[in-house]
Design a protein around this motif. Structure first.
Motif, PDB file in Angstrom:
ATOM      1  N   LYS A 305      26.516  54.838  38.041  1.00  0.00           N
ATOM      2  CA  LYS A 305      26.362  53.785  37.037  1.00  0.00           C
ATOM      3  C   LYS A 305      27.345  52.639  37.263  1.00  0.00           C
ATOM      4  CE  LYS A 305      26.160  53.097  32.008  1.00  0.00           C
ATOM      5  NZ  LYS A 305      26.266  53.770  30.680  1.00  0.00           N
ATOM      6  N   VAL A 306      28.621  52.970  37.510  1.00  0.00           N
ATOM      7  CA  VAL A 306      29.613  51.908  37.679  1.00  0.00           C
ATOM      8  C   VAL A 306      29.398  51.154  38.988  1.00  0.00           C
ATOM      9  CG1 VAL A 306      31.463  53.208  38.853  1.00  0.00           C
ATOM     10  CG2 VAL A 306      32.038  51.350  37.285  1.00  0.00           C
ATOM     11  N   LEU A 307      28.950  51.845  40.034  1.00  0.00           N
ATOM     12  CA  LEU A 307      28.684  51.159  41.298  1.00  0.00           C
ATOM     13  C   LEU A 307      27.481  50.231  41.166  1.00  0.00           C
ATOM     14  CD1 LEU A 307      29.353  54.081  43.808  1.00  0.00           C
ATOM     15  CD2 LEU A 307      30.775  52.059  43.418  1.00  0.00           C
ATOM     16  N   ALA A 308      26.474  50.642  40.400  1.00  0.00           N
ATOM     17  CA  ALA A 308      25.329  49.758  40.148  1.00  0.00           C
ATOM     18  C   ALA A 308      25.762  48.525  39.358  1.00  0.00           C
ATOM     19  CB  ALA A 308      24.242  50.522  39.395  1.00  0.00           C
ATOM     20  N   GLN A 309      26.650  48.715  38.403  1.00  0.00           N
ATOM     21  CA  GLN A 309      27.156  47.599  37.604  1.00  0.00           C
ATOM     22  C   GLN A 309      27.862  46.563  38.479  1.00  0.00           C
ATOM     23  OE1 GLN A 309      29.947  49.037  34.736  1.00  0.00           O
ATOM     24  NE2 GLN A 309      28.410  49.970  33.393  1.00  0.00           N
ATOM     25  N   THR A 310      28.647  47.050  39.415  1.00  0.00           N
ATOM     26  CA  THR A 310      29.516  46.174  40.199  1.00  0.00           C
ATOM     27  C   THR A 310      28.884  45.677  41.484  1.00  0.00           C
ATOM     28  OG1 THR A 310      30.502  48.112  41.279  1.00  0.00           O
ATOM     29  CG2 THR A 310      31.571  47.309  39.277  1.00  0.00           C
ATOM     30  N   GLY A 311      27.714  46.201  41.840  1.00  0.00           N
ATOM     31  CA  GLY A 311      27.068  45.803  43.086  1.00  0.00           C
ATOM     32  C   GLY A 311      27.751  46.367  44.313  1.00  0.00           C
ATOM     33  N   LEU A 312      28.526  47.429  44.114  1.00  0.00           N
ATOM     34  CA  LEU A 312      29.238  48.063  45.215  1.00  0.00           C
ATOM     35  C   LEU A 312      28.602  49.411  45.532  1.00  0.00           C
ATOM     36  CD1 LEU A 312      32.844  47.218  43.964  1.00  0.00           C
ATOM     37  CD2 LEU A 312      31.677  46.156  45.916  1.00  0.00           C
ATOM     38  N   SER A 313      29.085  50.044  46.589  1.00  0.00           N
ATOM     39  CA  SER A 313      28.549  51.345  46.997  1.00  0.00           C
ATOM     40  C   SER A 313      29.696  52.291  47.308  1.00  0.00           C
ATOM     41  CB  SER A 313      27.668  51.197  48.239  1.00  0.00           C
ATOM     42  OG  SER A 313      28.460  50.859  49.372  1.00  0.00           O
ATOM     43  N   PHE A 314      29.370  53.558  47.492  1.00  0.00           N
ATOM     44  CA  PHE A 314      30.390  54.517  47.906  1.00  0.00           C
ATOM     45  C   PHE A 314      31.020  54.082  49.228  1.00  0.00           C
ATOM     46  CE2 PHE A 314      27.981  57.344  45.034  1.00  0.00           C
ATOM     47  CZ  PHE A 314      29.025  57.914  44.316  1.00  0.00           C
ATOM     48  N   ASN A 315      30.238  53.498  50.105  1.00  0.00           N
ATOM     49  CA  ASN A 315      30.756  53.067  51.405  1.00  0.00           C
ATOM     50  C   ASN A 315      31.756  51.924  51.278  1.00  0.00           C
ATOM     51  OD1 ASN A 315      29.295  54.937  52.896  1.00  0.00           O
ATOM     52  ND2 ASN A 315      27.526  53.583  53.135  1.00  0.00           N
ATOM     53  N   ASP A 316      31.670  51.163  50.186  1.00  0.00           N
ATOM     54  CA  ASP A 316      32.605  50.062  49.978  1.00  0.00           C
ATOM     55  C   ASP A 316      33.980  50.543  49.520  1.00  0.00           C
ATOM     56  OD1 ASP A 316      30.830  47.912  50.568  1.00  0.00           O
ATOM     57  OD2 ASP A 316      29.905  48.156  48.592  1.00  0.00           O
ATOM     58  N   MET A 317      34.048  51.786  49.064  1.00  0.00           N
ATOM     59  CA  MET A 317      35.304  52.313  48.538  1.00  0.00           C
ATOM     60  C   MET A 317      36.239  52.712  49.683  1.00  0.00           C
ATOM     61  SD  MET A 317      34.927  52.032  45.269  1.00  0.00           S
ATOM     62  CE  MET A 317      33.835  50.620  45.535  1.00  0.00           C
ATOM     63  N   ASP A 318      37.462  52.226  49.636  1.00  0.00           N
ATOM     64  CA  ASP A 318      38.469  52.665  50.606  1.00  0.00           C
ATOM     65  C   ASP A 318      38.995  54.043  50.251  1.00  0.00           C
ATOM     66  OD1 ASP A 318      38.854  50.200  52.347  1.00  0.00           O
ATOM     67  OD2 ASP A 318      39.155  49.354  50.351  1.00  0.00           O
ATOM     68  N   LEU A 319      39.045  54.321  48.939  1.00  0.00           N
ATOM     69  CA  LEU A 319      39.524  55.617  48.474  1.00  0.00           C
ATOM     70  C   LEU A 319      38.711  56.056  47.260  1.00  0.00           C
ATOM     71  CD1 LEU A 319      43.392  55.047  48.546  1.00  0.00           C
ATOM     72  CD2 LEU A 319      42.104  56.511  50.128  1.00  0.00           C
ATOM     73  N   ILE A 320      38.564  57.362  47.106  1.00  0.00           N
ATOM     74  CA  ILE A 320      37.884  57.936  45.946  1.00  0.00           C
ATOM     75  C   ILE A 320      38.746  59.063  45.401  1.00  0.00           C
ATOM     76  CG2 ILE A 320      35.850  59.207  45.131  1.00  0.00           C
ATOM     77  CD1 ILE A 320      34.271  57.830  47.423  1.00  0.00           C
ATOM     78  N   GLU A 321      39.011  59.018  44.105  1.00  0.00           N
ATOM     79  CA  GLU A 321      39.651  60.134  43.409  1.00  0.00           C
ATOM     80  C   GLU A 321      38.592  60.738  42.489  1.00  0.00           C
ATOM     81  OE1 GLU A 321      42.672  61.627  43.448  1.00  0.00           O
ATOM     82  OE2 GLU A 321      43.333  60.415  45.153  1.00  0.00           O
ATOM     83  N   TYR A 322      38.069  61.881  42.887  1.00  0.00           N
ATOM     84  CA  TYR A 322      37.051  62.582  42.098  1.00  0.00           C
ATOM     85  C   TYR A 322      37.683  63.866  41.609  1.00  0.00           C
ATOM     86  CZ  TYR A 322      32.387  64.268  40.796  1.00  0.00           C
ATOM     87  OH  TYR A 322      31.288  64.724  40.092  1.00  0.00           O
ATOM     88  N   ASN A 323      37.893  63.958  40.311  1.00  0.00           N
ATOM     89  CA  ASN A 323      38.682  65.063  39.787  1.00  0.00           C
ATOM     90  C   ASN A 323      38.187  66.410  40.297  1.00  0.00           C
ATOM     91  OD1 ASN A 323      40.716  66.243  38.155  1.00  0.00           O
ATOM     92  ND2 ASN A 323      39.161  66.791  36.649  1.00  0.00           N
ATOM     93  N   GLU A 324      39.134  67.209  40.777  1.00  0.00           N
ATOM     94  CA  GLU A 324      38.802  68.510  41.342  1.00  0.00           C
ATOM     95  C   GLU A 324      38.527  69.526  40.234  1.00  0.00           C
ATOM     96  OE1 GLU A 324      41.175  68.152  45.614  1.00  0.00           O
ATOM     97  OE2 GLU A 324      42.006  69.411  44.023  1.00  0.00           O
TER      98      GLU A 324
END
Length: 399
Positions: A305-324
């Motif tokens: 949802k947030v990536l659709a809002q911002t026009g970005l993609s997972f590939n655009d992210m330099d880092l991802i913190e996804y709670n373990e």
């Protein structure tokens, strides 16, 4: 719309969430006060500019009751004009608190807002609020309550993950966290905790430990005793391919409960100048949503949802913190979104350092901002899944 920026992000170390934990003697209000005072020591600014304080906290009873945000502001001697609200979106509470602060700033309702979260599981155990969702059998059945670890086991069973794959991820989390600690990657944001006599209680995350796949192989699964729960019939109807739940999560590949707090300063550009602080990141987008109440996938849905809002993609992210929130939840995201494992949870996570429930979201933001600085990155995504299917995600752009 006015832009919202993060001007600083600090946190306490995570203490083991049990009576013998290093922070068990410290009330949650004192953890927050420690960070407020540390913020004042790091930056000399007029605290009267702060207009509100949004705090995430899951179990709001006993030491964590009575609008902890406002009482903490008073306890830390902030001006009486500083407001305070404490919110609960389960594990996403602290992250959502930052999102709410950003929304206030973007809408122009407030100019400077403190945000973050806290949880002292050793003093206020999870589920001790006796909420109807899990304590009333009728409500539990009608709303599809599933114990979180069982949800993770359902994901592992549906996805076909093996016990060894889950354990390999857990070992990686421990190794990454130990490396980050040893090389000072957390030093910019971590604030040591002392007792009232000035004795150091904890300077680094307490739960990091050595482990191997072989050592984890001997651990007994933790959630067999919970069974499927009152929603068993609905679960098998929802997932017809699920023949049986294979219980594979245990203490080594699950998040340990932790004590700790995080605090961030969110403000617009003009007010940031008045504070005399330089922005660390722009909050590009915030999303809340929900997915199946039987699974822990709300954070993944919120990420979309947030990536659709911002026009970005997972590939655009330099880092991802996804709670373990258990090994299977992270492995599912990596597989589904084809994420490069070298840019997700690069400094460990809740499996290695503990999950401070309401405090975790702010902690992950502090971690990702420090790491973006270290690698000279641009975009970062932080996402958390919570009970009942909820999920929150935030995209930040490093300044």
């Amino acid at each position: 719309m006015t832009q919202a920026y993060i001007y600083d992000a600090i946190r306490t170390p995570r203490g083991a969430g049990k009576e013998s934990g290093a922070l068990a003697s410290v009330p949650p209000i004192q953890l927050i006060s420690t960070l407020i005072h540390a913020l004042g020591e790091r930056h000399s600014f007029d605290k009267a500019l702060i207009e509100d304080f949004v705090l995430g906290c899951v179990t709001q009873v006993k030491d964590q009751g009575a609008d902890l945000a406002k009482i903490s502001a008073l306890y830390a001697r902030l001006p009486e004009t500083v407001g305070g609200v404490t919110i609960n979106r389960f594990c996403a509470s602290g992250l959502d608190a930052v999102g709410m602060a950003a929304a206030k700033v973007q809408a122009g309702f407030e100019q400077v807002v403190l945000a973050g979260g806290v949880e002292s599981v050793s003093r206020v155990p999870m589920l001790s609020d006796k909420g109807a969702w899990f304590s009333d059998p009728d409500v539990s059945k009608k709303t599809g309550f599933v114990q979180m670890g069982v949800s993770a086991d359902i994901i592992a069973s549906l996805e076909g993950f093996t016990r060894e794959e889950l354990d390999e991820y857990a070992v990686q989390s421990q190794e990454r966290a130990a490396y980050a600690r040893d090389y000072g990657y957390f030093n910019s944001s971590i604030v040591p905790v002392y007792d009232e006599e000035g004795t150091l209680l904890l300077a680094n995350d307490e739960l990091i430990r050595e482990s191997t796949v072989d050592s984890l192989a001997g651990l007994t699964p933790s959630f067999i005793k919970w069974g499927v729960g009152p929603a068993e019939e609905q679960i098998y109807e929802a997932f017809p391919k699920l023949e049986a739940i294979e219980h594979m999560h245990h203490p080594g590949n699950s998040p340990s409960l932790a004590d700790g707090a995080a605090l961030l300063v969110v403000a617009n550009e003009k007010s940031g100048e008045a504070l005399g602080m330089k922005p660390r990141a722009r909050i590009v987008g915030v999303a809340n949503t929900s997915a199946s109440p039987y699974l822990l996938t709300g954070g993944q849905a919120a990420s979309h949802k947030v990536l659709a809002q911002t026009g970005l993609s997972f590939n655009d992210m330099d880092l991802i913190e996804y709670n373990e929130a258990f090994a299977a939840t992270v492995l599912k995201l990596i597989r589904d979104e084809k994420i490069d494992s070298t840019k997700i949870n690069v400094n460990g996570g809740a499996i290695s350092m503990g999950h401070a429930l309401g405090g975790t979201g702010g902690m992950l933001l502090a971690t990702i901002l420090d790491e973006l600085d270290r690698i000279d990155g641009k975009y970062g995504l932080v996402a958390i899944s919570g009970g009942g299917g909820v999920g929150t995600a935030i995209v930040v752009e490093r300044i």
